[in-house]
Design a protein around this motif. Structure first.
Motif, PDB file in Angstrom:
ATOM      1  N   GLU A  96       4.816   8.148  24.737  1.00 29.22           N
ATOM      2  CA  GLU A  96       4.729   8.695  23.376  1.00 29.22           C
ATOM      3  C   GLU A  96       6.006   8.462  22.563  1.00 29.22           C
ATOM      4  N   ARG A  97       6.823   7.537  23.006  1.00 27.26           N
ATOM      5  CA  ARG A  97       8.107   7.325  22.346  1.00 27.26           C
ATOM      6  C   ARG A  97       8.208   5.927  21.743  1.00 27.26           C
ATOM      7  N   LEU A  98       7.986   4.913  22.551  1.00 26.84           N
ATOM      8  CA  LEU A  98       8.099   3.524  22.103  1.00 26.84           C
ATOM      9  C   LEU A  98       6.718   2.884  22.043  1.00 26.84           C
ATOM     10  N   THR A  99       6.450   2.159  20.967  1.00 27.29           N
ATOM     11  CA  THR A  99       5.180   1.470  20.783  1.00 27.29           C
ATOM     12  C   THR A  99       5.419  -0.012  20.550  1.00 27.29           C
ATOM     13  N   LEU A 100       4.673  -0.851  21.277  1.00 24.13           N
ATOM     14  CA  LEU A 100       4.695  -2.294  21.094  1.00 24.13           C
ATOM     15  C   LEU A 100       3.287  -2.738  20.735  1.00 24.13           C
ATOM     16  N   GLU A 101       3.148  -3.522  19.669  1.00 27.33           N
ATOM     17  CA  GLU A 101       1.802  -3.906  19.252  1.00 27.33           C
ATOM     18  C   GLU A 101       1.786  -5.264  18.570  1.00 27.33           C
ATOM     19  N   ALA A 102       0.607  -5.869  18.596  1.00 26.63           N
ATOM     20  CA  ALA A 102       0.329  -7.107  17.869  1.00 26.63           C
ATOM     21  C   ALA A 102      -0.747  -6.796  16.835  1.00 26.63           C
ATOM     22  N   SER A 103      -0.538  -7.242  15.597  1.00 27.25           N
ATOM     23  CA  SER A 103      -1.456  -6.907  14.509  1.00 27.25           C
ATOM     24  C   SER A 103      -1.896  -8.161  13.773  1.00 27.25           C
ATOM     25  N   LEU A 104      -3.097  -8.092  13.251  1.00 29.84           N
ATOM     26  CA  LEU A 104      -3.639  -9.138  12.386  1.00 29.84           C
ATOM     27  C   LEU A 104      -3.976  -8.508  11.042  1.00 29.84           C
TER      28      LEU A 104
END
Length: 236
Positions: free
Chosen positions: A185-193
Motif C-alpha cells: 500500500e506504499r509503492l505503486t508501479l504501473e503501465a498505462s495506455l
C-alpha cells in the motif's frame, strides 16, 4: 500525569487509526512514448508518424471501496507529442524550397485529470490490479519544430491556441487503461495506455479566416501515450 498519559494514548490511537484509513494520497511520475499513428492517405507512402518521448509528474488521491475496488483521482502535468518524418521530397514551409527527409515534431504540454476505478486481482501485500478511467485534458502550450536537409538546425514555432480554428485542441477527454502492482500500500508501479482522438490544427500568425491558400491543417497524435509510472502513497 494520568491526564497527560491519556492524552498521549489518544494521540497514538488517532495516528494508528489514521494509518489504517481507506484514504491514500501521494505523488506520481512517469516516462513513456506518445504520438504513433497511420500516415494520411494523401501523403507520401514513405511518410509516417513515429513515437516521441513523453513524461508526467503529478499527485493522486484514492479511496478503498468494497469488493476490492478503489477510486482514484489524479492531476498530472503531461508532456507528449508526435513526430512526422517524410523521406521523399517535400516543400518546407519554413524555407519555401524543396528538401528531403523533413522531420516535424509536435510537443504539447497539458494538465490531465482522470478519474479511475481499479480492481485488485489479489488481496495480498503485493497486489496486482487493473484500472480504467477518463477525464479532462487541458492543453497549456503546444509547439512545432522542423528540421530537413536545407535547415538541419531545429526551428521552433509556438501554436496559437487562442485562434478559433485551434480552440478544440484546448480540451479533450482521453481514456486511460492501466495494469500494475501495489506494494504494501506504499509503492505503486504501473503501465498505462492513454488514448484520445487525433487533432488537426493550423500554425497561423493571426486569427484571420482561412481562405484558399492559407496553411493546411496539420495532424498530431499527442493524445496517444504509453506511460510507465511509479507512485508513492504517503497515507498508507
Amino acid at each position: 500525569m494520568k491526564s497527560l498519559l491519556l492524552f498521549v494514548l489518544c494521540i497514538a490511537q488517532s495516528f494508528f487509526c489514521f494509518g489504517q484509513s481507506n484514504f491514500g494520497f501521494g505523488f506520481k511520475a512517469g516516462v513513456g512514448y506518445s504520438g504513433w499513428g497511420k500516415t494520411l492517405s494523401a501523403d507520401s507512402p514513405e511518410a509516417a508518424y513515429t513515437p516521441t518521448g513523453a513524461k508526467a509528474l503529478g499527485i493522486f488521491a484514492s479511496y478503498k471501496l468494497p469488493y476490492r475496488l478503489r477510486g482514484t483521482v489524479e492531476a498530472i502535468f503531461l508532456q507528449s507529442g508526435s513526430q512526422y518524418r517524410n523521406e521523399s521530397a517535400v516543400s518546407s514551409s519554413f524555407v519555401g524550397a524543396p528538401s528531403n527527409a523533413a522531420e516535424v515534431t509536435y510537443r504539447v504540454s497539458r494538465v490531465y485529470a482522470p478519474i479511475r476505478l481499479s480492481y485488485d486481482i489479489l488481496n495480498t501485500k503485493v497486489t496486482p490490479y487493473v484500472s480504467w478511467g477518463f477525464g479532462p485534458s487541458f492543453v497549456q502550450q503546444a509547439s512545432r519544430s522542423h528540421r530537413d536537409d536545407l535547415s538541419p538546425n531545429e526551428q521552433s514555432e509556438n501554436l496559437n491556441l487562442e485562434a478559433s480554428y485551434n480552440r478544440e485542441l484546448r480540451l479533450a477527454f482521453p481514456m486511460i487503461s492501466s495494469a500494475g502492482v501495489r506494494i504494501f500500500e506504499r509503492l505503486t508501479l504501473e503501465a498505462s495506455l492513454i488514448l484520445g482522438r487525433k487533432f488537426y490544427y493550423r500554425f497561423q500568425a493571426d486569427d484571420a479566416v482561412c481562405y484558399e491558400g492559407c496553411a493546411p491543417p496539420e495532424l498530431s497524435y499527442n493524445n496517444r501515450v504509453i506511460m510507465f509510472a511509479a507512485a508513492y502513497n504517503i497515507l498508507p
